[in-house]
Design a protein around this motif. Sequence first.
Motif, PDB file in Angstrom:
ATOM      1  N   LEU A 114       0.833  -1.410  -0.134  1.00 20.42           N
ATOM      2  CA  LEU A 114      -0.051  -0.036   0.037  1.00 20.42           C
ATOM      3  C   LEU A 114       0.815   1.291  -0.077  1.00 20.42           C
ATOM      4  N   GLY A 115       2.002   1.158   0.552  1.00 17.69           N
ATOM      5  CA  GLY A 115       2.814   2.462   0.707  1.00 17.69           C
ATOM      6  C   GLY A 115       3.432   2.754  -0.680  1.00 17.69           C
ATOM      7  N   HIS A 116       3.655   1.620  -1.252  1.00 13.34           N
ATOM      8  CA  HIS A 116       4.131   1.949  -2.660  1.00 13.34           C
ATOM      9  C   HIS A 116       3.273   2.295  -3.412  1.00 13.34           C
ATOM     10  N   ALA A 117       1.871   1.855  -3.444  1.00 16.36           N
ATOM     11  CA  ALA A 117       0.843   2.488  -4.261  1.00 16.36           C
ATOM     12  C   ALA A 117       0.512   3.958  -3.889  1.00 16.36           C
ATOM     13  N   VAL A 118       0.539   4.186  -2.735  1.00 22.64           N
ATOM     14  CA  VAL A 118       0.299   5.734  -2.326  1.00 22.64           C
ATOM     15  C   VAL A 118       1.595   6.700  -3.194  1.00 22.64           C
TER      16      VAL A 118
END
Length: 300
Positions: A114-118
């Motif tokens: 999720l952090g990478h997606a954000v």
Amino acid sequence: MTELHPRISKAVIPAAGLGTRFLPATKATPKEMLPVVDKPAIQYVVEEAVSAGLDDVLMITGRNKRPLEDHFDRNYELESALQKKGDAGRLAKVQESSDLATMHYVRQGDPRGLGHAVLCAAPHVGQEPFAVLLGDDLIDPRDPLLARMVDVQEQRGGSVIALMEVEPSQIHLYGCAAVEATEDGDVVKITGLVEKPDPADAPSNYAIIGRYVLDPAIFEILRRTEPGRGGEIQLTDALQQLTDDEKAGGPVHGVVFKGRRYDTGDRGDYLRAIVRLACEREDLGPDFRAWLRSYVTEEM
């Protein structure tokens, strides 16, 4: 006098997951397109963003997610066929999704959490605060959680996370927050975050649910964040750094949500969400509830 921070206008919706819990249905169909009654789950999320005043929506997608773009685009052949039939009701429903918001799309080529997606949203968002909405959590429009979070961020700055109290035995399924009370009954200051802790180690029973309003400082922190649980870049880890150093991007607050939330993240909760929403529909509810009572009575 309370300082007012810039009001946000952009929403980011990560939608690159593979949906493995719903195989084989999601082999060729994105899990976000699975219907909840008669609308795909992703449309409920976009509608929520728009109702909170966020009409600039960036969707983080991946391979085999083209149906998401098609759903929010015009379908001239279908619209023409419905016009010729004089079917104004269905025509309006088809056009509704394409008229909701200004939609943008970027691919998360490497699914690294999720952090990478954000982080993929950084070029689009720039230096503005923004919202992140996860598609597994559907929030009832009668309980405007996101609008409240936007208000809190405007008043207090920094970042705001949605929290919900859960049974202590369930906290290992969520990110968990350590909190301090504020003068607002539904707002807490977050002093620490733990991703999916063992119940014995959890600092509270406040679970993070899938709504965030984030300061753009989160991007630089995510660039430096090492992979954590599951080998993925966790948004929770980056937010923990903000709680440790407010100078990096302002404080982190939580809005404690006590409204109606429909969890479509697993098969059982997905089915329960459909039943609850169908029961509440004026056009479907009366007949469906009658059938449901009859069915349950017969099965018991």
